[in-house]
Design a protein around this motif. Sequence first.
Motif, PDB file in Angstrom:
ATOM      1  N   ASP A  52       0.832  -1.208   0.000  1.00 49.11           N
ATOM      2  CA  ASP A  52       0.000   0.000   0.000  1.00 49.11           C
ATOM      3  C   ASP A  52       0.866   1.257   0.000  1.00 49.11           C
ATOM      4  O   ASP A  52       0.580   2.226  -0.709  1.00 49.11           O
ATOM      5  N   TRP A  53       1.924   1.240   0.791  1.00 47.19           N
ATOM      6  CA  TRP A  53       2.841   2.388   0.844  1.00 47.19           C
ATOM      7  C   TRP A  53       3.593   2.534  -0.470  1.00 47.19           C
ATOM      8  O   TRP A  53       3.722   3.635  -1.015  1.00 47.19           O
ATOM      9  N   LEU A  54       4.076   1.416  -1.001  1.00 44.55           N
ATOM     10  CA  LEU A  54       4.856   1.450  -2.232  1.00 44.55           C
ATOM     11  C   LEU A  54       4.037   1.981  -3.407  1.00 44.55           C
ATOM     12  O   LEU A  54       4.573   2.669  -4.284  1.00 44.55           O
ATOM     13  N   ALA A  55       2.748   1.691  -3.419  1.00 48.47           N
ATOM     14  CA  ALA A  55       1.891   2.125  -4.524  1.00 48.47           C
ATOM     15  C   ALA A  55       1.789   3.644  -4.617  1.00 48.47           C
ATOM     16  O   ALA A  55       1.457   4.191  -5.680  1.00 48.47           O
ATOM     17  N   GLN A  56       2.064   4.330  -3.533  1.00 49.80           N
ATOM     18  CA  GLN A  56       1.969   5.788  -3.511  1.00 49.80           C
ATOM     19  C   GLN A  56       3.262   6.477  -3.961  1.00 49.80           C
ATOM     20  O   GLN A  56       3.281   7.704  -4.112  1.00 49.80           O
ATOM     21  N   LEU A  57       4.319   5.712  -4.158  1.00 49.23           N
ATOM     22  CA  LEU A  57       5.626   6.306  -4.446  1.00 49.23           C
ATOM     23  C   LEU A  57       5.823   6.519  -5.949  1.00 49.23           C
ATOM     24  O   LEU A  57       5.275   5.777  -6.767  1.00 49.23           O
TER      25      LEU A  57
END
Length: 332
Positions: free
Chosen positions: A23-28
């Motif tokens: 989920d965090w990686l998808a925002q990068l």
Amino acid sequence: MSEKPRVLLLNPTCLDVVDSHQDWLAQLPIDLDAKQSYRQITQPQLRLLMNEAEGIIFSHTAKRPIRAQWLGESSRLRVISLAASGYDGLDLNAATSAGIVVTNVTVPEGAEVVADMAWGLMLAVGRQILQHDRQIRAGNLQRGMGTTPWRKTLGIVGLGNIGRAVVRRAVGFEMQLLATEPYPDHDFVDKMGIELVELEELLARSDFVSLHMRLNDETKGLIEYEKLKRMKPSAFLINSARRDLVVEDDLDRALAENRLAGAGLDDPPLDLQSPLLKRENVVFTTHLGNRARVGVDAVFRCAVQNVVDVLTGGECSSIVNPDVLRQNRSTS
């Protein structure tokens, strides 16, 4: 819309936790390529992949290291993010010459979990915990006599983030603290009541010697037979740093001659037929110092964020070859 820069996740420990951060990686603003098959990457494959990505998240102790000459071949590669505090396995001069930024990770979680490991090894070998576990499993209920660190002298070789974390734990054991450190934080030294001494004196006076320095040309093989001879016969050597700080054959010889009481080593010997493996007073682990979830998660996120910061032009405080920035500015 332009494509996100491609970043390869080639660090096996980070691959262990990547799925829980999706989920965090998808925002990068990067495309993180984290195939589990990269665990078995060959050097020819690595060389090719270096030309197909803007960033790599790597290990400074990789079994298949990045060779210096490849760095100059990688016109696309802009950053190598090492998911560890050490960077001895990479040629920084070659990376700088190639215009590649190299970053490392110094999050507190990483230091704290390694400090835990140092203390685990200290207690395991000093109190003969694993030795008695093996005896019980073999049906032997005899009890030996161990050594407590309480109110003993602890010698710390290297007062970096991990060494300081070990010191903080030692306070609860009311230990006398010795250290050798070329660039000490004098405020910390004074606060914790540490006596700074030369290595030879530290070895001679300490009941437990814990190694926490980086591996480089000067420290490789630092702990050899003549230095081991200086230790008390009742003392223990703890190495949760890098295996090559200690000359293994010299350690085995010193133990055979009862020059010291035992050792706790967070690396198996290079030679898996080493006589060290037969010694009851040596405890080995498979470089588990960083293998605690809170530490791995923090190191992974920091390694990724370092790549993002470099590729997006953000501020990154973890660059270990800062000369590359001045070089890149002068040629842009």
